[in-house]
Write a protein that holds these residues in place. Structure first.
Motif, PDB file in Angstrom:
ATOM      1  N   UNK A   1       0.805  -1.312  -0.036  1.00  0.00           N
ATOM      2  CA  UNK A   1       0.079   0.129   0.121  1.00  0.00           C
ATOM      3  C   UNK A   1       0.842   1.459   0.038  1.00  0.00           C
ATOM      4  N   UNK A   2       1.896   1.215   0.802  1.00  0.00           N
ATOM      5  CA  UNK A   2       2.958   2.421   0.858  1.00  0.00           C
ATOM      6  C   UNK A   2       3.559   2.489  -0.685  1.00  0.00           C
ATOM      7  N   UNK A   3       3.983   1.604  -1.233  1.00  0.00           N
ATOM      8  CA  UNK A   3       4.416   1.555  -2.764  1.00  0.00           C
ATOM      9  C   UNK A   3       3.345   2.265  -3.732  1.00  0.00           C
ATOM     10  N   UNK A   4       2.138   1.814  -3.384  1.00  0.00           N
ATOM     11  CA  UNK A   4       1.112   2.177  -4.507  1.00  0.00           C
ATOM     12  C   UNK A   4       0.985   3.575  -4.063  1.00  0.00           C
ATOM     13  N   UNK A   5       0.828   4.173  -2.562  1.00  0.00           N
ATOM     14  CA  UNK A   5       0.846   5.434  -2.549  1.00  0.00           C
ATOM     15  C   UNK A   5       1.779   6.321  -3.242  1.00  0.00           C
ATOM     16  N   UNK A   6       2.827   5.914  -3.043  1.00  0.00           N
ATOM     17  CA  UNK A   6       4.151   6.484  -3.735  1.00  0.00           C
ATOM     18  C   UNK A   6       3.921   6.657  -5.359  1.00  0.00           C
ATOM     19  N   UNK A   7       3.380   5.739  -5.945  1.00  0.00           N
ATOM     20  CA  UNK A   7       3.182   5.719  -7.377  1.00  0.00           C
ATOM     21  C   UNK A   7       2.166   6.717  -7.623  1.00  0.00           C
ATOM     22  N   UNK A   8       1.050   6.817  -6.878  1.00  0.00           N
ATOM     23  CA  UNK A   8      -0.130   7.793  -7.187  1.00  0.00           C
ATOM     24  C   UNK A   8       0.351   9.203  -6.915  1.00  0.00           C
ATOM     25  N   UNK A   9       1.428   9.085  -5.732  1.00  0.00           N
ATOM     26  CA  UNK A   9       1.844  10.414  -5.338  1.00  0.00           C
ATOM     27  C   UNK A   9       2.847  11.259  -6.652  1.00  0.00           C
TER      28      UNK A   9
ATOM     29  N   UNK B   1     -12.438   5.943  -6.510  1.00  0.00           N
ATOM     30  CA  UNK B   1     -11.862   6.582  -7.371  1.00  0.00           C
ATOM     31  C   UNK B   1     -11.705   5.741  -8.579  1.00  0.00           C
ATOM     32  N   UNK B   2     -10.851   4.557  -8.538  1.00  0.00           N
ATOM     33  CA  UNK B   2     -10.633   3.769  -9.619  1.00  0.00           C
ATOM     34  C   UNK B   2     -11.887   3.459 -10.535  1.00  0.00           C
ATOM     35  N   UNK B   3     -12.933   3.424 -10.187  1.00  0.00           N
ATOM     36  CA  UNK B   3     -14.148   3.176 -10.790  1.00  0.00           C
ATOM     37  C   UNK B   3     -14.491   4.501 -11.493  1.00  0.00           C
ATOM     38  N   UNK B   4     -14.393   5.569 -11.107  1.00  0.00           N
ATOM     39  CA  UNK B   4     -14.628   6.821 -11.740  1.00  0.00           C
ATOM     40  C   UNK B   4     -13.685   6.894 -12.909  1.00  0.00           C
TER      41      UNK B   4
ATOM     42  N   UNK C   1      -3.326   2.252 -22.415  1.00  0.00           N
ATOM     43  CA  UNK C   1      -4.197   1.566 -21.321  1.00  0.00           C
ATOM     44  C   UNK C   1      -3.069   1.219 -20.230  1.00  0.00           C
ATOM     45  N   UNK C   2      -1.705   1.485 -20.383  1.00  0.00           N
ATOM     46  CA  UNK C   2      -0.716   1.115 -19.529  1.00  0.00           C
ATOM     47  C   UNK C   2      -0.900   2.132 -17.998  1.00  0.00           C
ATOM     48  N   UNK C   3      -0.889   3.333 -18.210  1.00  0.00           N
ATOM     49  CA  UNK C   3      -1.223   4.023 -17.117  1.00  0.00           C
ATOM     50  C   UNK C   3      -2.559   4.010 -16.504  1.00  0.00           C
ATOM     51  N   UNK C   4      -3.468   3.610 -17.191  1.00  0.00           N
ATOM     52  CA  UNK C   4      -4.656   3.544 -16.757  1.00  0.00           C
ATOM     53  C   UNK C   4      -4.765   1.941 -15.739  1.00  0.00           C
TER      54      UNK C   4
ATOM     55  N   UNK D   1      -2.547   3.006 -12.448  1.00  0.00           N
ATOM     56  CA  UNK D   1      -3.250   3.912 -11.541  1.00  0.00           C
ATOM     57  C   UNK D   1      -4.355   3.228 -10.741  1.00  0.00           C
ATOM     58  N   UNK D   2      -5.418   2.467 -11.501  1.00  0.00           N
ATOM     59  CA  UNK D   2      -6.305   1.757 -11.007  1.00  0.00           C
ATOM     60  C   UNK D   2      -5.857   0.499  -9.956  1.00  0.00           C
ATOM     61  N   UNK D   3      -4.643  -0.020 -10.376  1.00  0.00           N
ATOM     62  CA  UNK D   3      -4.141  -1.131  -9.313  1.00  0.00           C
ATOM     63  C   UNK D   3      -3.634  -0.307  -8.219  1.00  0.00           C
ATOM     64  N   UNK D   4      -2.891   0.921  -8.560  1.00  0.00           N
ATOM     65  CA  UNK D   4      -2.337   1.539  -7.277  1.00  0.00           C
ATOM     66  C   UNK D   4      -3.665   1.933  -6.217  1.00  0.00           C
ATOM     67  N   UNK D   5      -4.591   2.573  -6.642  1.00  0.00           N
ATOM     68  CA  UNK D   5      -5.730   2.971  -5.886  1.00  0.00           C
ATOM     69  C   UNK D   5      -6.204   1.790  -5.172  1.00  0.00           C
TER      70      UNK D   5
END
Length: 387
Positions: free
Chosen positions: A51-59, A315-318, A362-365, A368-372
């Motif tokens: 989760x921390x790694x995902x938060x860093x990617x989103x940041x 957020x990912x669903x939106x 489609x790659x950034x989509x 981002x969805x997996x990170x969220x």
């Protein structure tokens, strides 16, 4: 009993929480008992490495949003007429055994009369160094300040298409970077609308009960009984065709927010139903606190961490909703650039077969969805005192 106190007692009794040792002791125990529920949530969240790694990617993604003009090597509308559907250029460091830094080899193309296609060949004799912190295409930063500084630029009198070009010769990497601003923003704005409506209707239903609860519950059931995707398509198609891109953006955002709030409202209602009988709520009512104050100052703060975790998972669903609508041609439209708009150009299977790099948006989509989702799982576990 206040929820934060019961949470702390659970952590001590089960020794499930440990900021530094197996059980809070001495000065650690004192800081533990003095810690707010938000600090307890942070201590648990940071132990969730994924989760921390995902938060860093989103940041990183969201830190990029205000500076897309600077990061993108080209302006999103710039066309290269000699390089239509040019394949991606690779970045190299060594040329003939010598290190010369990041560079690309230029393209040369010929037109195949038989297949009516451009055939690109790589000229490996002339390396073209990539420039950094340089001046190239001009732009208006945030539509206000004229500038032309870029993080990295194509070589002098050369090209740099790291992800290839589209049917008009526009650099796909630059358009993906510009599209991040819209696709990432629409999720945040949409969840703000959904969050507001969910708190309002869920709070009223859970605290007031009675006929108010029955009306709101029936309204939620009606909304949730409607097929979501056809409803999105119908509402999006109802947007006037002569609206400006900005109005279409806000229209799509409001549609996504209006259709997402029932789930959050039910979560708020169920939590309020369990909390409104607690002693601290009764004490506030006996002291003359208004219903609005009891809900806003005593009830909602006690489960705000749960709401944030739920919102993060919404957020990912939106983002996917906007991408799907734009892909089908019923969402955002050019000249607005989003990841869904870019994928709209990949509807032609023949074009994708010949030019597969058109699917790169489609790659950034997916990232981002997996990170969220990973970050939302971490927040949900951190907000759950019995996890």
């Amino acid at each position: 009993m206040n929820e934060s106190l019961s949470v702390k007692q659970h952590y001590v009794d089960s020794a499930a929480f440990d900021p530094g040792a197996t059980e809070p002791m001495g000065s650690e125990s004192e800081s533990f008992y003095r810690a707010s529920s938000w600090r307890l949530m942070w201590w648990k969240f940071r132990r969730h490495k994924v989760a921390v790694a995902a938060a860093f990617i989103l940041l990183v993604f969201y830190a990029m949003v205000p500076f897309v003009e600077v990061i993108a090597p080209y302006n999103q509308t710039k066309r290269h007429g000699d390089f239509l559907y040019a394949p991606p250029q690779s970045v190299h460091l060594m040329h003939e055994g010598r290190f010369i830094g990041p560079f690309v080899y230029p393209y040369q193309f010929t037109f195949d009369i038989e297949s009516f296609r451009r055939v690109y060949t790589i000229d490996t004799s002339t390396p073209q160094p990539i420039r950094f912190l340089c001046r190239a295409d001009g732009y208006d930063f945030w539509g206000l300040v004229p500038a032309n500084v870029h993080l990295f630029c194509p070589p002098e009198n050369g090209t740099m298409f790291l992800l290839g070009t589209d049917r008009l010769g526009r650099d796909l990497l630059s358009r993906i970077i510009y599209g991040a601003r819209i696709s990432l923003t629409i999720g945040i704005v949409g969840i703000a609308v959904s969050f507001t409506l969910g708190l309002l209707f869920g709070g009223l239903a859970g605290y007031l009960g009675g006929w108010v609860d029955h009306v709101i519950q029936r309204m939620i059931e009606i909304l949730r009984s409607l097929p979501e995707l056809p409803l999105w398509l119908a509402l999006s198609a109802a947007l006037p065709a002569n609206w400006s891109p900005i109005l279409v953006f806000f229209g799509i955002t409001i549609i996504l927010g209006l259709l997402d709030w029932p789930g959050l409202a039910r979560a708020v209602r169920s939590k309020l139903l369990s909390l409104r009988e607690e002693d601290f709520v009764k004490a506030a009512e006996l002291m003359g606190a208004s219903k609005q104050r009891v809900i806003s100052r005593h009830l909602i703060p006690n489960f705000m961490s749960h709401l944030i975790a739920s919102a993060t998972l919404s957020i990912p669903s939106m983002i996917l909703g906007e991408t799907a609508l734009s892909f089908l041609g019923l969402g955002l439209r050019p000249p607005i650039t989003s990841w869904g708009v870019l994928l709209n150009e990949a509807q032609n299977l023949a074009a994708v077969q010949l030019h597969p790099w058109l699917l790169f948006p489609i790659i950034p989509v997916v990232i981002v969805v997996l990170a969220f989702n990973f970050m939302g799982d971490g927040l949900r576990d951190a907000a759950d005192p019995y996890h």
